[in-house]
Write an enzyme that holds these catalytic residues in place. Structure first.
Site, short mmCIF file in Angstrom:
data_model
loop_
_atom_site.label_atom_id
_atom_site.label_comp_id
_atom_site.label_asym_id
_atom_site.label_seq_id
_atom_site.Cartn_x
_atom_site.Cartn_y
_atom_site.Cartn_z
N TYR A 171 0.84 -1.20 0.00
CA TYR A 171 0.00 0.00 0.00
C TYR A 171 0.88 1.26 0.00
O TYR A 171 0.51 2.30 -0.54
CB TYR A 171 -0.99 -0.02 1.17
N LYS A 227 -3.16 8.47 2.77
CA LYS A 227 -4.40 8.27 3.55
C LYS A 227 -4.23 8.79 4.98
O LYS A 227 -5.19 9.28 5.58
CB LYS A 227 -4.82 6.80 3.57
P1 NAD Z 1 -12.85 3.17 -8.06
O1 NAD Z 1 -11.77 2.89 -9.02
O2 NAD Z 1 -14.20 2.72 -8.39
O3 NAD Z 1 -12.90 4.73 -7.73
C1 NAD Z 1 -11.76 5.54 -7.68
C2 NAD Z 1 -12.16 6.86 -8.30
O4 NAD Z 1 -11.09 7.81 -8.22
C3 NAD Z 1 -12.47 6.72 -9.82
O5 NAD Z 1 -13.80 7.11 -10.05
C4 NAD Z 1 -11.50 7.67 -10.48
O6 NAD Z 1 -12.07 8.32 -11.60
C5 NAD Z 1 -11.24 8.64 -9.34
N1 NAD Z 1 -10.05 9.45 -9.54
C6 NAD Z 1 -8.73 9.06 -9.55
N2 NAD Z 1 -7.94 10.11 -9.86
C7 NAD Z 1 -8.76 11.18 -10.03
C8 NAD Z 1 -8.54 12.55 -10.37
N3 NAD Z 1 -7.33 13.02 -10.65
N4 NAD Z 1 -9.62 13.38 -10.45
C9 NAD Z 1 -10.86 12.91 -10.20
N5 NAD Z 1 -11.13 11.62 -9.88
C10 NAD Z 1 -10.08 10.78 -9.80
O7 NAD Z 1 -12.35 2.56 -6.67
P2 NAD Z 1 -12.95 2.62 -5.19
O8 NAD Z 1 -12.37 1.45 -4.51
O9 NAD Z 1 -14.41 2.81 -5.22
O10 NAD Z 1 -12.23 3.90 -4.57
C11 NAD Z 1 -12.92 4.98 -3.97
C12 NAD Z 1 -12.24 5.42 -2.68
O11 NAD Z 1 -12.34 4.37 -1.73
C13 NAD Z 1 -10.76 5.74 -2.81
O12 NAD Z 1 -10.47 6.86 -1.99
C14 NAD Z 1 -10.11 4.51 -2.22
O13 NAD Z 1 -8.83 4.81 -1.69
C15 NAD Z 1 -11.09 4.19 -1.13
N6 NAD Z 1 -11.01 2.83 -0.58
C16 NAD Z 1 -11.07 1.74 -1.40
C17 NAD Z 1 -11.04 0.46 -0.84
C18 NAD Z 1 -11.06 -0.77 -1.71
O14 NAD Z 1 -10.60 -1.82 -1.25
N7 NAD Z 1 -11.61 -0.72 -2.91
C19 NAD Z 1 -10.94 0.31 0.55
C20 NAD Z 1 -10.89 1.45 1.37
C21 NAD Z 1 -10.94 2.70 0.78
O1 0WE Z 2 -7.07 2.94 -1.77
C1 0WE Z 2 -7.01 1.91 -2.42
C2 0WE Z 2 -6.47 1.90 -3.83
C3 0WE Z 2 -6.33 3.26 -4.42
C4 0WE Z 2 -5.53 3.30 -5.70
C5 0WE Z 2 -5.59 2.31 -6.67
C6 0WE Z 2 -4.85 2.44 -7.85
C7 0WE Z 2 -4.80 1.38 -8.90
C8 0WE Z 2 -4.48 1.95 -10.27
C9 0WE Z 2 -4.74 4.40 -5.92
N1 0WE Z 2 -4.00 4.54 -7.04
C10 0WE Z 2 -4.05 3.60 -7.99
N2 0WE Z 2 -3.30 3.79 -9.13
C11 0WE Z 2 -3.43 3.03 -10.23
O2 0WE Z 2 -2.73 3.24 -11.23
N3 0WE Z 2 -7.42 0.73 -1.81
C12 0WE Z 2 -7.76 0.77 -0.41
C13 0WE Z 2 -7.45 -0.58 -2.48
C14 0WE Z 2 -6.12 -1.22 -2.26
O3 0WE Z 2 -5.07 -0.91 -3.05
C15 0WE Z 2 -3.97 -1.59 -2.55
C16 0WE Z 2 -4.36 -2.34 -1.44
C17 0WE Z 2 -5.74 -2.11 -1.25
C18 0WE Z 2 -6.59 -2.68 -0.17
C19 0WE Z 2 -2.66 -1.58 -2.99
C20 0WE Z 2 -1.72 -2.37 -2.33
C21 0WE Z 2 -2.09 -3.11 -1.22
C22 0WE Z 2 -3.41 -3.11 -0.75
#
Ligand code: NAD
Ligand code: 0WE
Length: 261
Positions: free
Chosen positions: A157, A164
């Site tokens: 991560y 974060k």
């Molecule tokens: P997702 O890919 O569906 O959403 C990520 C969004 O970020 C996308 O809609 C993308 O367009 C947007 N984004 C990235 N760069 C951007 C920019 N420059 N301008 C505007 N938008 C931008 O994935 P998700 O998992 O729904 O992620 C949403 C949030 O939840 C993130 O903050 C992520 O860190 C957080 N999160 C995800 C998880 C997981 O396991 N999926 C867990 C905890 C927190």
């Molecule tokens: O916040 C996240 C992921 C956010 C994210 C994902 C990507 C993938 C594509 C941010 N930047 C990028 N850039 C890209 O080019 N999560 C909480 C999901 C997540 O991501 C991980 C995790 C978990 C959980 C990455 C490594 C280890 C665990």
């Protein structure tokens, strides 16, 4: 009467129907809120347009938070439809793909560090700064999304965890600074969910399995569950809650030792 009836919510961060922002939008809508959406780029426009219509919304606007002036332009556009609104959902994050694996010290670059912090944390401040004059409802609420890597070391991560941590501190300082205007700012720390942001992350399946084995609830969480918690935080029922990180993670964050069998 539905508990979010009369409230208007702006949602950033939908990329697909698996997005956490979509789970939140669906819940906000079911509970009576009116919605407006942003999309990051033209590739995502049609998808966001379709999902907006499922929520009876025709307000969709481009916003790439890494582009100078993009947040202000988007809010100027929104102000033509809504003079005031109540809820902001900030559900976006970014770090360069190649910096989300391997050793933090070896892999992290200055550019990657700065862009992760700018897109994933600073954007929340910019959004609050620009939207503050429009957040005029009875109990305005700003909600962002975090992950456990903000407060614990974990593999891969990396720089995203540091960003974060910044986001969570940002939530506290925004809550402190906007409390006098009755604007609440909180975030939800969600457990791992298979969204586009999780696609291609090495060992993501193993992380889901680990949570399923070891979290108190012995399962992973859904975007619906994160959505319903966001609806609560956005509601008048949460009027005394600000500056918090609320875990929606099957209780995984509280464990001190994995299950032994
Ligand atoms: P997702 O890919 O569906 O959403 C990520 C969004 O970020 C996308 O809609 C993308 O367009 C947007 N984004 C990235 N760069 C951007 C920019 N420059 N301008 C505007 N938008 C931008 O994935 P998700 O998992 O729904 O992620 C949403 C949030 O939840 C993130 O903050 C992520 O860190 C957080 N999160 C995800 C998880 C997981 O396991 N999926 C867990 C905890 C927190
Ligand atoms: O916040 C996240 C992921 C956010 C994210 C994902 C990507 C993938 C594509 C941010 N930047 C990028 N850039 C890209 O080019 N999560 C909480 C999901 C997540 O991501 C991980 C995790 C978990 C959980 C990455 C490594 C280890 C665990």
């Amino acid at each position: 009467m539905k508990f979010l009836e009369g409230k208007k919510a702006l949602v950033l961060g939908i990329a697909s129907n698996r997005s956490i922002a979509w789970g939140i939008s669906d819940s906000l809508r079911k509970n009576g809120a009116e919605l407006a959406f942003t999309y990051q780029n033209d590739k995502l426009k049609d998808r966001v347009d379709k999902l907006a219509r499922e929520c009876d919304s025709d307000i969709i606007m481009p916003c790439d938070v890494s582009e100078e002036g993009s947040i202000k332009n988007m809010l100027d556009q929104l102000s033509k439809k809504w003079t005031e609104f109540d809820i902001i959902v900030h559900s976006l994050a970014f770090a360069p793909r190649e910096e989300l694996e391997g050793n933090y010290v070896d892999k992290t670059t200055k550019e990657g560090f700065l862009s992760a912090h700018s897109i994933s944390s600073y954007s929340l401040l910019e959004l609050c700064k620009e939207a503050k004059p429009m957040l005029k409802g009875s109990n305005p609420s700003v909600i962002s999304l975090s992950y456990l890597g903000a407060v614990r070391g974990m593999p891969n991560y990396n720089v995203m965890g540091v960003a974060k941590a910044s986001l969570e501190a940002n939530v506290r300082y925004l809550a402190y600074a906007m409390g006098a205007e009755n604007i609440r700012v909180n975030c939800i720390s969600a457990g791992p969910i298979k969204t586009l942001a999780a696609a291609g992350i090495s060992d993501f399946r193993k992380m889901l399995d680990h949570v399923e084995k070891n979290a108190p609830l012995r399962r992973n969480v859904t975007i619906q569950e994160v959505g319903d918690t966001a609806s609560f935080l956005a509601s008048d029922g949460a009027s005394g809650i600000t500056g918090q990180v609320l875990y929606v993670d099957s209780g995984f964050n509280i464990i001190g030792m994995p299950a032994i069998d």
